[in-house]
Write an enzyme that holds these catalytic residues in place. Sequence first.
Site, PDB file in Angstrom:
ATOM      1  N   SER A   1       0.799  -1.228   0.000  1.00  0.00           N
ATOM      2  CA  SER A   1       0.000   0.000   0.000  1.00  0.00           C
ATOM      3  C   SER A   1       0.832   1.280   0.000  1.00  0.00           C
ATOM      4  O   SER A   1       0.276   2.369  -0.191  1.00  0.00           O
ATOM      5  CB  SER A   1      -0.948   0.010   1.208  1.00  0.00           C
ATOM      6  OG  SER A   1      -2.000  -0.914   1.030  1.00  0.00           O
TER       7      SER A   1
ATOM      8  N   LYS B   1       0.382   3.513  -2.898  1.00  0.00           N
ATOM      9  CA  LYS B   1      -0.757   4.422  -2.980  1.00  0.00           C
ATOM     10  C   LYS B   1      -0.320   5.883  -2.968  1.00  0.00           C
ATOM     11  O   LYS B   1      -1.098   6.771  -3.337  1.00  0.00           O
ATOM     12  CB  LYS B   1      -1.737   4.152  -1.830  1.00  0.00           C
ATOM     13  CG  LYS B   1      -2.537   2.871  -2.015  1.00  0.00           C
ATOM     14  CD  LYS B   1      -3.339   2.503  -0.791  1.00  0.00           C
ATOM     15  CE  LYS B   1      -4.099   1.186  -1.045  1.00  0.00           C
ATOM     16  NZ  LYS B   1      -4.611   0.574   0.169  1.00  0.00           N
TER      17      LYS B   1
ATOM     18  N   SER C   1      -6.245   3.816   4.102  1.00  0.00           N
ATOM     19  CA  SER C   1      -5.656   2.970   3.061  1.00  0.00           C
ATOM     20  C   SER C   1      -6.741   2.260   2.252  1.00  0.00           C
ATOM     21  O   SER C   1      -6.595   1.102   1.845  1.00  0.00           O
ATOM     22  CB  SER C   1      -4.694   1.937   3.669  1.00  0.00           C
ATOM     23  OG  SER C   1      -3.823   1.420   2.698  1.00  0.00           O
TER      24      SER C   1
END
Length: 384
Positions: free
Chosen positions: A59, A62, A124
């Site tokens: 993540s 991102k 997230s």
Amino acid sequence: MKSAASFLIFCATLIGAAFAAPHTAQAFDTSAKFAILMDYETGDVLWGKNEDETMYPASMSKLMTLDVLFGAIREGSVSLEDEFIISEYAWRTGGAASGSSTMFADLNSSVPVKALLKSIIIQSGNDACIAVAEALSGSEEAFAIRMTERGKEIGLTNSVFKNATGWPHEEHVMTPRDLALLARHIIMEFPEFYPIFKERDFTWNGIRQGNRNPGLYLDPSVDGLKTGHTEAAGYGLTASAKRDGRRLILVLNGLPSERARGDETVRILDWGFRAFKNYKLVAAGTPVDNAPVWQGTYAEVPLVSTSDIDVILSVDQRRDMKVSVAYESPIMAPVEAGQKIGVLKVETPDAPAREFPLVAGGSVEKQGLISRALGSLMHMLSGS
């Protein structure tokens, strides 16, 4: 090429005597498989471990999704009040049904960009990422191509994106260095959005979720950025902290647990702020050497830097630092003030050499015809 040994004496006086360090950059280690510690102001890498090896960023990638979204908002093609649809693909792949990180947005609901942005940063949210990707590029696959292209534009040379979420994919990779550069870029280019990274929680659809960045709770100097975790990647974190006007960026990945991620973040940042200091070598406009000028109305021209020259060094690097000035000698007249003449070179152990441009601190006109002829005659007679 001429090197000014005299400048080494000046620099030694400026820097002062060295003293024993409790830690050295070379001796320091971490249980993380990948790591990098970067100075925000200069972009210098202070310490690293496999920092140029590709890894699964999970993540943490991102941050690239956010960079594309921030850019779209900045250029005016998207506003914070716009609403994006949570498609069935976004809902099933990134929503509660997937068992992944989610903002718990309802199927086919319309969610404001401001909420999607906060969900990505704080929660997230995978469903939020996919909604952004589909709205901006038509599909997540097309958005991933856009992410990769955008990454290259800002200097991420070893990053390939295959989705908007960091979901496991064997070709979805970044290096610790690229992640640190991306974090630095976001902090520097989008100061209006960066404070969101420090927000502790966000509520959507009646469900409150806390920020997953452990540094926010363990170290008051930490104010961003993004965690990551998959089975293949391990536990990772891209963090930034500011103390006494200095900011460091830390990337860790491949840790075995959440606790290790938090502990290592605090330990390494604390060490980084203690072990490395900012040293001012030269103030802007201060002459560091005088270069001889051939056939000029003045025999020399001062060499200056147009900006302050600061370096971030450990105590060991400070003690063993070598500084020199290099330029082609002599300089041919005429010389214009601000004309690039040479470089100031800083060499330290276990770090690439750094060069800073030096320019003429004043103008030197060319001598008249008779003066040039006499000068040439004296040059031949002297044999110099």
